[in-house]
Design a protein around this motif. Structure first.
Motif, PDB file in Angstrom:
ATOM      1  N   GLY A   8     107.189   5.672  79.955  1.00 37.87           N
ATOM      2  CA  GLY A   8     106.371   6.454  81.258  1.00 37.87           C
ATOM      3  C   GLY A   8     107.014   6.876  81.702  1.00 37.87           C
ATOM      4  N   ARG A   9     106.077   8.219  82.269  1.00 38.31           N
ATOM      5  CA  ARG A   9     106.848   8.874  83.581  1.00 38.31           C
ATOM      6  C   ARG A   9     105.386   8.131  84.878  1.00 38.31           C
ATOM      7  NH1 ARG A   9     108.441  10.994  79.129  1.00 38.31           N
ATOM      8  NH2 ARG A   9     110.634  11.158  78.184  1.00 38.31           N
ATOM      9  N   ARG A  10     106.108   8.673  86.054  1.00 39.41           N
ATOM     10  CA  ARG A  10     105.192   9.151  86.889  1.00 39.41           C
ATOM     11  C   ARG A  10     106.162  10.028  87.711  1.00 39.41           C
ATOM     12  NH1 ARG A  10     101.530  11.377  90.145  1.00 39.41           N
ATOM     13  NH2 ARG A  10     100.719   9.701  90.999  1.00 39.41           N
ATOM     14  N   LYS A  11     105.889  11.151  88.610  1.00 30.20           N
ATOM     15  CA  LYS A  11     106.484  11.504  89.570  1.00 30.20           C
ATOM     16  C   LYS A  11     108.388  11.810  88.805  1.00 30.20           C
ATOM     17  CE  LYS A  11     103.929  11.540  93.393  1.00 30.20           C
ATOM     18  NZ  LYS A  11     103.120  10.945  94.710  1.00 30.20           N
ATOM     19  N   THR A  12     109.135  10.753  89.619  1.00 27.68           N
ATOM     20  CA  THR A  12     110.529  10.805  89.364  1.00 27.68           C
ATOM     21  C   THR A  12     110.284   9.241  88.725  1.00 27.68           C
ATOM     22  OG1 THR A  12     111.531  10.532  91.408  1.00 27.68           O
ATOM     23  CG2 THR A  12     111.122  12.595  90.806  1.00 27.68           C
ATOM     24  N   ALA A  13     109.967   8.879  88.914  1.00 28.67           N
ATOM     25  CA  ALA A  13     109.863   7.451  87.975  1.00 28.67           C
ATOM     26  C   ALA A  13     110.028   7.706  86.422  1.00 28.67           C
ATOM     27  CB  ALA A  13     109.299   6.694  88.878  1.00 28.67           C
ATOM     28  N   ILE A  14     111.085   6.588  85.928  1.00 31.49           N
ATOM     29  CA  ILE A  14     111.120   6.775  84.540  1.00 31.49           C
ATOM     30  C   ILE A  14     110.557   5.513  84.259  1.00 31.49           C
ATOM     31  CG2 ILE A  14     111.980   6.893  82.619  1.00 31.49           C
ATOM     32  CD1 ILE A  14     112.968   9.769  83.270  1.00 31.49           C
ATOM     33  N   ALA A  15     110.031   4.651  83.356  1.00 30.58           N
ATOM     34  CA  ALA A  15     110.123   2.899  82.939  1.00 30.58           C
ATOM     35  C   ALA A  15     109.663   3.202  81.193  1.00 30.58           C
ATOM     36  CB  ALA A  15     108.875   2.630  83.121  1.00 30.58           C
ATOM     37  N   ARG A  16     110.997   2.698  80.675  1.00 30.45           N
ATOM     38  CA  ARG A  16     111.609   1.876  79.583  1.00 30.45           C
ATOM     39  C   ARG A  16     111.110   0.261  78.719  1.00 30.45           C
ATOM     40  NH1 ARG A  16     112.316   5.340  74.867  1.00 30.45           N
ATOM     41  NH2 ARG A  16     113.483   4.414  73.387  1.00 30.45           N
ATOM     42  N   VAL A  17     109.813   0.368  78.502  1.00 31.66           N
ATOM     43  CA  VAL A  17     108.828  -0.639  78.207  1.00 31.66           C
ATOM     44  C   VAL A  17     109.189  -1.137  76.416  1.00 31.66           C
ATOM     45  CG1 VAL A  17     106.607  -1.909  78.585  1.00 31.66           C
ATOM     46  CG2 VAL A  17     107.082   0.144  79.487  1.00 31.66           C
ATOM     47  N   TYR A  18     109.614  -2.689  76.586  1.00 33.60           N
ATOM     48  CA  TYR A  18     109.928  -3.261  75.295  1.00 33.60           C
ATOM     49  C   TYR A  18     108.505  -3.800  75.487  1.00 33.60           C
ATOM     50  CZ  TYR A  18     113.868  -0.602  75.946  1.00 33.60           C
ATOM     51  OH  TYR A  18     115.061   0.103  76.394  1.00 33.60           O
ATOM     52  N   LEU A  19     108.002  -4.375  74.267  1.00 35.92           N
ATOM     53  CA  LEU A  19     106.689  -4.832  73.925  1.00 35.92           C
ATOM     54  C   LEU A  19     106.698  -5.777  72.669  1.00 35.92           C
ATOM     55  CD1 LEU A  19     103.942  -5.227  74.913  1.00 35.92           C
ATOM     56  CD2 LEU A  19     103.244  -3.392  72.758  1.00 35.92           C
ATOM     57  N   HIS A  42     101.159  -3.445  93.146  1.00 36.25           N
ATOM     58  CA  HIS A  42     101.928  -2.811  91.797  1.00 36.25           C
ATOM     59  C   HIS A  42     101.789  -3.221  91.055  1.00 36.25           C
ATOM     60  CE1 HIS A  42     104.147  -0.544  95.543  1.00 36.25           C
ATOM     61  NE2 HIS A  42     103.078  -0.336  95.243  1.00 36.25           N
ATOM     62  N   ARG A  43     101.685  -5.251  91.360  1.00 36.38           N
ATOM     63  CA  ARG A  43     102.089  -5.965  89.654  1.00 36.38           C
ATOM     64  C   ARG A  43     100.426  -5.680  89.138  1.00 36.38           C
ATOM     65  NH1 ARG A  43     104.083  -9.514  94.019  1.00 36.38           N
ATOM     66  NH2 ARG A  43     101.811 -10.663  93.649  1.00 36.38           N
ATOM     67  N   ILE A  44      99.158  -5.489  89.467  1.00 38.33           N
ATOM     68  CA  ILE A  44      97.654  -5.527  89.152  1.00 38.33           C
ATOM     69  C   ILE A  44      98.611  -4.031  88.626  1.00 38.33           C
ATOM     70  CG2 ILE A  44      95.691  -4.657  89.610  1.00 38.33           C
ATOM     71  CD1 ILE A  44      95.556  -7.146  91.611  1.00 38.33           C
ATOM     72  N   ILE A  45      98.788  -2.755  89.183  1.00 38.40           N
ATOM     73  CA  ILE A  45      98.651  -1.491  88.575  1.00 38.40           C
ATOM     74  C   ILE A  45      99.758  -1.415  87.040  1.00 38.40           C
ATOM     75  CG2 ILE A  45      99.771   0.933  89.143  1.00 38.40           C
ATOM     76  CD1 ILE A  45      98.594   0.257  91.620  1.00 38.40           C
ATOM     77  N   ALA A  46     100.422  -2.252  87.639  1.00 38.43           N
ATOM     78  CA  ALA A  46     101.712  -2.156  86.280  1.00 38.43           C
ATOM     79  C   ALA A  46     100.839  -2.764  85.385  1.00 38.43           C
ATOM     80  CB  ALA A  46     103.149  -2.948  86.800  1.00 38.43           C
ATOM     81  N   GLU A  70     108.728   2.225  94.245  1.00 40.53           N
ATOM     82  CA  GLU A  70     107.797   0.905  93.666  1.00 40.53           C
ATOM     83  C   GLU A  70     106.632   1.584  93.593  1.00 40.53           C
ATOM     84  OE1 GLU A  70     106.891  -2.288  95.994  1.00 40.53           O
ATOM     85  OE2 GLU A  70     108.968  -2.770  96.286  1.00 40.53           O
ATOM     86  N   SER A  71     105.608   2.351  93.729  1.00 45.15           N
ATOM     87  CA  SER A  71     104.700   2.926  93.423  1.00 45.15           C
ATOM     88  C   SER A  71     104.286   4.015  92.224  1.00 45.15           C
ATOM     89  CB  SER A  71     103.526   3.357  94.577  1.00 45.15           C
ATOM     90  OG  SER A  71     102.882   2.585  95.572  1.00 45.15           O
ATOM     91  N   GLY A  72     105.540   4.574  91.720  1.00 42.56           N
ATOM     92  CA  GLY A  72     105.887   5.410  91.108  1.00 42.56           C
ATOM     93  C   GLY A  72     106.230   4.715  89.899  1.00 42.56           C
ATOM     94  N   GLN A  73     107.067   3.574  89.730  1.00 46.92           N
ATOM     95  CA  GLN A  73     107.537   2.839  88.997  1.00 46.92           C
ATOM     96  C   GLN A  73     106.157   2.157  87.872  1.00 46.92           C
ATOM     97  OE1 GLN A  73     110.879   0.634  90.157  1.00 46.92           O
ATOM     98  NE2 GLN A  73     112.056   2.350  90.356  1.00 46.92           N
TER      99      GLN A  73
END
Length: 89
Positions: A8-19, A42-46, A70-73
């Motif tokens: 996932g990407r948002r602005k300059t934040a990148i997250a790799r999610v392993y499910l 932020h926890r709710i958004i994520a 934090e918000s972008g992440q």
């Protein structure tokens, strides 16, 4: 073992999610979700994709997030989690 990965990407934040199937454990950059994100919103958004599907306790999630604030992440995690859930479906 069945694992799905979403980026996932948002602005300059990148997250790799392993499910993975599990019991609801969520770790972000080696810390529990509650420690990593100090603000509850932020926890709710994520975790919005899990809440929408009512599957909060069905998966173990490991996240590698970098860049941005934090918000972008949190929003990048939401994006990556959504993509991983689509692969799981």
């Amino acid at each position: 073992m069945d694992q799905h990965i979403g980026t996932g990407r948002r602005k300059t934040a990148i997250a790799r999610v392993y499910l993975r199937p599990g019991n609801g454990t969520i770790v972000v950059n080696g810390k529990p979700l509650d420690e990593y994100f100090s603000r509850p919103d932020h926890r709710i958004i994520a975790l919005q994709p899990l809440a929408v599907l009512e599957r909060e306790k069905n998966y173990d999630i490991v996240v590698r997030a970098n860049g941005g604030g934090e918000s972008g992440q949190a929003e990048a995690i939401r994006h990556g989690l959504s993509r991983a859930l689509v692969k799981d479906d």
